[in-house]
Motif scaffolding. Structure first.
Motif, PDB file in Angstrom:
ATOM      1  N   ASP A 294      44.831 -36.505 -98.670  1.00  0.00           N
ATOM      2  CA  ASP A 294      43.463 -36.072 -98.963  1.00  0.00           C
ATOM      3  C   ASP A 294      42.643 -37.231 -99.531  1.00  0.00           C
ATOM      4  OD1 ASP A 294      44.069 -33.530 -98.107  1.00  0.00           O
ATOM      5  OD2 ASP A 294      44.502 -32.767-100.123  1.00  0.00           O
ATOM      6  N   THR A 295      43.346 -38.166-100.178  1.00  0.00           N
ATOM      7  CA  THR A 295      42.656 -39.316-100.771  1.00  0.00           C
ATOM      8  C   THR A 295      42.432 -40.433 -99.756  1.00  0.00           C
ATOM      9  OG1 THR A 295      44.806 -40.188-101.484  1.00  0.00           O
ATOM     10  CG2 THR A 295      43.576 -38.849-103.064  1.00  0.00           C
ATOM     11  N   GLY A 296      42.957 -40.269 -98.544  1.00  0.00           N
ATOM     12  CA  GLY A 296      42.784 -41.275 -97.512  1.00  0.00           C
ATOM     13  C   GLY A 296      41.408 -41.180 -96.873  1.00  0.00           C
ATOM     14  N   PRO A 297      41.117 -42.069 -95.937  1.00  0.00           N
ATOM     15  CA  PRO A 297      39.799 -42.038 -95.292  1.00  0.00           C
ATOM     16  C   PRO A 297      39.600 -40.751 -94.486  1.00  0.00           C
ATOM     17  CG  PRO A 297      41.283 -43.550 -94.150  1.00  0.00           C
ATOM     18  CD  PRO A 297      41.975 -43.143 -95.411  1.00  0.00           C
ATOM     19  N   GLU A 298      38.365 -40.270 -94.476  1.00  0.00           N
ATOM     20  CA  GLU A 298      38.069 -39.006 -93.796  1.00  0.00           C
ATOM     21  C   GLU A 298      38.391 -39.075 -92.304  1.00  0.00           C
ATOM     22  OE1 GLU A 298      34.251 -35.995 -93.017  1.00  0.00           O
ATOM     23  OE2 GLU A 298      34.107 -37.674 -94.417  1.00  0.00           O
ATOM     24  N   TRP A 299      38.113 -40.222 -91.690  1.00  0.00           N
ATOM     25  CA  TRP A 299      38.336 -40.345 -90.249  1.00  0.00           C
ATOM     26  C   TRP A 299      39.810 -40.189 -89.874  1.00  0.00           C
ATOM     27  CZ3 TRP A 299      41.815 -44.009 -89.007  1.00  0.00           C
ATOM     28  CH2 TRP A 299      41.967 -45.114 -89.851  1.00  0.00           C
ATOM     29  N   THR A 416      54.318 -55.648-104.535  1.00  0.00           N
ATOM     30  CA  THR A 416      53.014 -55.008-104.721  1.00  0.00           C
ATOM     31  C   THR A 416      52.642 -54.185-103.497  1.00  0.00           C
ATOM     32  OG1 THR A 416      52.290 -56.838-106.131  1.00  0.00           O
ATOM     33  CG2 THR A 416      50.577 -55.391-105.244  1.00  0.00           C
ATOM     34  N   PHE A 417      52.925 -54.746-102.324  1.00  0.00           N
ATOM     35  CA  PHE A 417      52.667 -54.033-101.070  1.00  0.00           C
ATOM     36  C   PHE A 417      53.422 -52.708-101.024  1.00  0.00           C
ATOM     37  CE2 PHE A 417      54.524 -53.184 -96.844  1.00  0.00           C
ATOM     38  CZ  PHE A 417      53.381 -52.882 -96.124  1.00  0.00           C
ATOM     39  N   LEU A 418      54.713 -52.739-101.381  1.00  0.00           N
ATOM     40  CA  LEU A 418      55.503 -51.504-101.372  1.00  0.00           C
ATOM     41  C   LEU A 418      54.897 -50.445-102.296  1.00  0.00           C
ATOM     42  CD1 LEU A 418      59.187 -52.853-101.397  1.00  0.00           C
ATOM     43  CD2 LEU A 418      57.986 -51.762 -99.495  1.00  0.00           C
ATOM     44  N   GLU A 419      54.441 -50.882-103.474  1.00  0.00           N
ATOM     45  CA  GLU A 419      53.851 -49.945-104.432  1.00  0.00           C
ATOM     46  C   GLU A 419      52.545 -49.356-103.900  1.00  0.00           C
ATOM     47  OE1 GLU A 419      53.406 -52.199-107.980  1.00  0.00           O
ATOM     48  OE2 GLU A 419      55.570 -52.387-108.355  1.00  0.00           O
ATOM     49  N   GLU A 420      51.695 -50.218-103.360  1.00  0.00           N
ATOM     50  CA  GLU A 420      50.411 -49.744-102.847  1.00  0.00           C
ATOM     51  C   GLU A 420      50.593 -48.801-101.661  1.00  0.00           C
ATOM     52  OE1 GLU A 420      46.947 -50.694-104.114  1.00  0.00           O
ATOM     53  OE2 GLU A 420      48.548 -50.494-105.590  1.00  0.00           O
ATOM     54  N   ARG A 421      51.494 -49.164-100.748  1.00  0.00           N
ATOM     55  CA  ARG A 421      51.741 -48.297 -99.601  1.00  0.00           C
ATOM     56  C   ARG A 421      52.343 -46.975-100.051  1.00  0.00           C
ATOM     57  NH1 ARG A 421      55.836 -50.308 -95.024  1.00  0.00           N
ATOM     58  NH2 ARG A 421      57.319 -49.684 -96.639  1.00  0.00           N
ATOM     59  N   GLY A 422      53.324 -47.040-100.961  1.00  0.00           N
ATOM     60  CA  GLY A 422      53.969 -45.832-101.447  1.00  0.00           C
ATOM     61  C   GLY A 422      53.018 -44.914-102.204  1.00  0.00           C
ATOM     62  N   ASN A 423      52.022 -45.513-102.863  1.00  0.00           N
ATOM     63  CA  ASN A 423      51.048 -44.724-103.629  1.00  0.00           C
ATOM     64  C   ASN A 423      49.883 -44.246-102.772  1.00  0.00           C
ATOM     65  OD1 ASN A 423      52.494 -44.986-106.038  1.00  0.00           O
ATOM     66  ND2 ASN A 423      51.470 -46.912-106.576  1.00  0.00           N
ATOM     67  N   GLY A 424      49.885 -44.610-101.498  1.00  0.00           N
ATOM     68  CA  GLY A 424      48.829 -44.157-100.602  1.00  0.00           C
ATOM     69  C   GLY A 424      47.507 -44.867-100.785  1.00  0.00           C
ATOM     70  N   ASN A 425      47.541 -46.116-101.254  1.00  0.00           N
ATOM     71  CA  ASN A 425      46.300 -46.872-101.439  1.00  0.00           C
ATOM     72  C   ASN A 425      46.040 -47.763-100.221  1.00  0.00           C
ATOM     73  OD1 ASN A 425      45.952 -45.779-104.034  1.00  0.00           O
ATOM     74  ND2 ASN A 425      47.278 -47.339-104.926  1.00  0.00           N
ATOM     75  N   PHE A 426      45.734 -47.132 -99.104  1.00  0.00           N
ATOM     76  CA  PHE A 426      45.478 -47.889 -97.880  1.00  0.00           C
ATOM     77  C   PHE A 426      44.757 -47.004 -96.862  1.00  0.00           C
ATOM     78  CE2 PHE A 426      49.575 -45.785 -97.209  1.00  0.00           C
ATOM     79  CZ  PHE A 426      49.471 -45.305 -95.913  1.00  0.00           C
ATOM     80  N   ASP A 427      44.190 -47.644 -95.843  1.00  0.00           N
ATOM     81  CA  ASP A 427      43.672 -46.925 -94.670  1.00  0.00           C
ATOM     82  C   ASP A 427      44.753 -46.908 -93.600  1.00  0.00           C
ATOM     83  OD1 ASP A 427      41.261 -46.744 -95.984  1.00  0.00           O
ATOM     84  OD2 ASP A 427      40.269 -48.291 -94.804  1.00  0.00           O
ATOM     85  N   VAL A 428      45.155 -48.118 -93.194  1.00  0.00           N
ATOM     86  CA  VAL A 428      46.238 -48.321 -92.237  1.00  0.00           C
ATOM     87  C   VAL A 428      47.171 -49.345 -92.853  1.00  0.00           C
ATOM     88  CG1 VAL A 428      46.839 -49.280 -89.971  1.00  0.00           C
ATOM     89  CG2 VAL A 428      44.852 -47.782 -90.198  1.00  0.00           C
ATOM     90  N   SER A 429      48.467 -49.100 -92.800  1.00  0.00           N
ATOM     91  CA  SER A 429      49.404 -50.039 -93.407  1.00  0.00           C
ATOM     92  C   SER A 429      50.506 -50.413 -92.428  1.00  0.00           C
ATOM     93  CB  SER A 429      50.033 -49.459 -94.682  1.00  0.00           C
ATOM     94  OG  SER A 429      50.841 -48.328 -94.382  1.00  0.00           O
ATOM     95  N   ARG A 430      50.880 -51.669 -92.485  1.00  0.00           N
ATOM     96  CA  ARG A 430      51.973 -52.173 -91.651  1.00  0.00           C
ATOM     97  C   ARG A 430      53.304 -51.601 -92.145  1.00  0.00           C
ATOM     98  NH1 ARG A 430      56.761 -55.118 -93.261  1.00  0.00           N
ATOM     99  NH2 ARG A 430      57.772 -55.246 -91.257  1.00  0.00           N
ATOM    100  N   ALA A 431      54.219 -51.341 -91.203  1.00  0.00           N
ATOM    101  CA  ALA A 431      55.548 -50.852 -91.568  1.00  0.00           C
ATOM    102  C   ALA A 431      56.545 -51.280 -90.504  1.00  0.00           C
ATOM    103  CB  ALA A 431      55.561 -49.328 -91.713  1.00  0.00           C
TER     104      ALA A 431
END
Length: 530
Positions: A294-299, A416-431
């Motif tokens: 829900d906190t991600g981008p609307e699109w 830091t990347f793992l934390e940000e991705r895990g916390n949902g602080n992104f639009d699109v994330s590499r994996a």
């Protein structure tokens, strides 16, 4: 027949002369790591590099041979009950910790309970649940005590596991680092400090002797290891080198025995160093997550927009022009190299790129975005690496050219990347996901709403049900096909390509498991040629 893509030639013999001689002189194996692993505690490891290290320091119930087959480790063998719900592992008499204490069945009980215990906060606790061990879900949820986990040690040499569902691939699952034993007697005394050099007691072929954060990790031969007499390499060194081109330079100077091939350089390196440049199939998928929270981008909540972005990525260009090392365009999440898996037909896989682009433009416009609608801006999050940057740049250019989308690139160091991705602080994330065992569920379980590595936060109850049903299905392929088709339609992630493992290897190193698609290696099995 081997799947090595190595041609013999004389060009590189002189160049690697110093490296080969150095390796032979001090009997060491030195390889490059991209990032510092967040942990080398088997119960806390969540990345491939951490697992590579742990596999040298610790030994689980079972190991893998050069083809990926399950072979004895601490356990010499195992029995399975008629209903497939009870596994009994018989431990070898000679297995001891590096401090001389015997490895007991109770060590495995402690370790598995520790991994499942919510107080441990293991990022891989979900794996214990995935193994279908009795009471795993309740233990992980904190509803019952860890002592209720379905594992027991009737005596020092017998370890018993009780499952809720028969899993024919269960023996493969116990080669994973999360299931490795850890020394209760040391952890009880030292707490978190037990992983430090001089403190760490392990049961593998090597013991930790040095660890300099963001620089190197060194392990030396464990004289107490039960099969020590058959270990040839005296020392294993992992050097952390963030820049892949710097790593290649150091490899060619003889400082490394193994390093990854920089993105796009495999064709030239394989021609110049045909006996060292390697490209082999790998059980891994490179993909992008959408943030569906829900906190991600609307699109991102609009499946048509997600499909449009995926369709606009020309995967052939990525693998042929950017990567150039035999990678396979991905239209399903599960790689075709997965044992027993038949790659299903998904509609967009059979389209031309021109057809995909046209559909992408129609879907985006229909959703109200693009040149004639609301502008769309997308941030791509990735961990620092030239290869990841090149892919992100290529994808962003494809989106711009086909859909008129503006992209920004955000790179972060690994932890830091793992934390940000895990916390949902992104639009699109590499994996990237590499199979924990060789069966399709190791990939598709990431689509389960309860998976600890469902970083897209994708929820589909039908998929959850089918994943659960697949565990008891005599032939789960039909269910896997349906799941892949749903994922291709709803597109919670963008599969980009299936990996090949592409690296430079000192030809003096013998025994690399080229035919193990999981890429699991044990330095204890290596030898040095003269």
């Amino acid at each position: 027949m081997t799947v090595k893509n190595i041609l013999k030639g004389g060009t590189a013999a002189f160049v690697l002369g110093l490296g080969s001689a150095a390796a032979a002189q001090d009997s060491s194996f030195t390889m490059r790591m991209l990032d510092e692993s967040p942990s080398i505690d088997p119960s806390l490891i969540e990345d491939v590099s951490g697992s590579d290290i742990a596999r040298q320091l610790f030994e689980g119930l079972m190991n893998q041979d050069a083809e990926g087959n399950v072979i004895p480790g601490v356990a010499t063998d195992y029995e399975v009950s008629e209903d497939g719900l009870t596994y009994t592992f018989n431990l070898r008499d000679g297995a001891v910790w590096s401090d001389g204490e015997p490895v007991k069945a109770s060590d495995f009980v402690y370790s598995w309970q520790r991994a499942a215990n919510p107080e441990t906060a293991s990022p891989y606790a979900w794996y214990i649940e995935l193994m279908s061990i009795e009471n795993a879900s309740a233990v992980i949820a904190g509803e019952v005590d860890p002592s209720e986990l379905g594992v027991e040690a009737p005596d020092d040499s017998t370890f018993v596991v009780h499952l809720t569902t028969p899993l024919p691939y269960f023996p493969q699952m116990v080669t994973h680092t999360t299931t490795f034993p850890v020394p209760e007697h040391v952890i009880t005394e030292l707490g978190d400090a037990w992983v430090e050099p001089g403190n760490m007691v392990s049961n593998g072929a090597y013991v930790l002797t040095e660890r300099v954060p963001q620089e190197r990790l060194v392990a030396e031969r464990n004289e107490m290891y039960w099969d020590n007499e058959n270990t040839s390499i005296e020392e294993v060194v992992f050097l952390i080198i963030n820049d892949e081109n710097v790593a290649l330079t150091r490899y060619l100077a003889g400082e490394l025995d193994r390093t990854e091939v920089p993105t796009g350089q495999y064709p030239s390196l394989s021609e110049e160093y045909p006996d060292q440049a390697v490209s082999v199939p790998s059980l891994c998928t490179y993909y992008y997550n959408y943030n569906l929270r829900d906190t991600g981008p609307e699109w991102a909540q609009n499946a048509d927009v997600r499909k449009a972005l995926s369709l606009a990525v020309d995967r052939d260009v990525l693998v042929e022009n950017v990567l150039q090392a035999g990678q396979i365009p991905a239209y399903t999440f599960t790689p075709g190299a997965t044992a027993g898996f038949e790659v299903p037909e998904v509609p967009f896989a059979t389209m031309t790129q021109e057809e995909r682009n046209e559909m992408a433009q129609e879907l985006l416009a229909g959703a109200g975005y693009g040149p004639e609608g609301e502008p769309l801006e997308v941030e791509i999050l990735y961990n620092t690496s030239e290869g990841h940057r090149q892919i992100a740049v290529a994808v962003s250019q494809m989106w711009q050219q086909t859909l008129g989308i503006t992209s920004t690139l955000a790179n972060m160091e690994w932890q830091t990347f793992l934390e940000e991705r895990g916390n949902g602080n992104f639009d699109v994330s590499r994996a990237g996901w590499c199979g924990d065992y060789n069966e399709a569920s190791t990939f598709l379980d990431l689509m389960d709403s309860g998976s600890g590595y469902n970083d897209a936060a994708y929820v589909n109850e039908e998929v959850d049900t089918m994943l659960a049903d697949a565990k008891t299905a005599e032939n789960p392929q039909e269910l896997y096909t349906q799941i892949e088709q749903i994922v291709a339609e709803e597109m919670p992630v963008i599969p980009l390509y299936h990996y090949t493992s592409v690296f430079m290897l000192n030809p003096a190193i013998q025994g690399w498991p080229y035919d193990n698609v999981q890429g699991n290696f044990y330095v204890k099995d290596f030898t040095l040629s003269e």
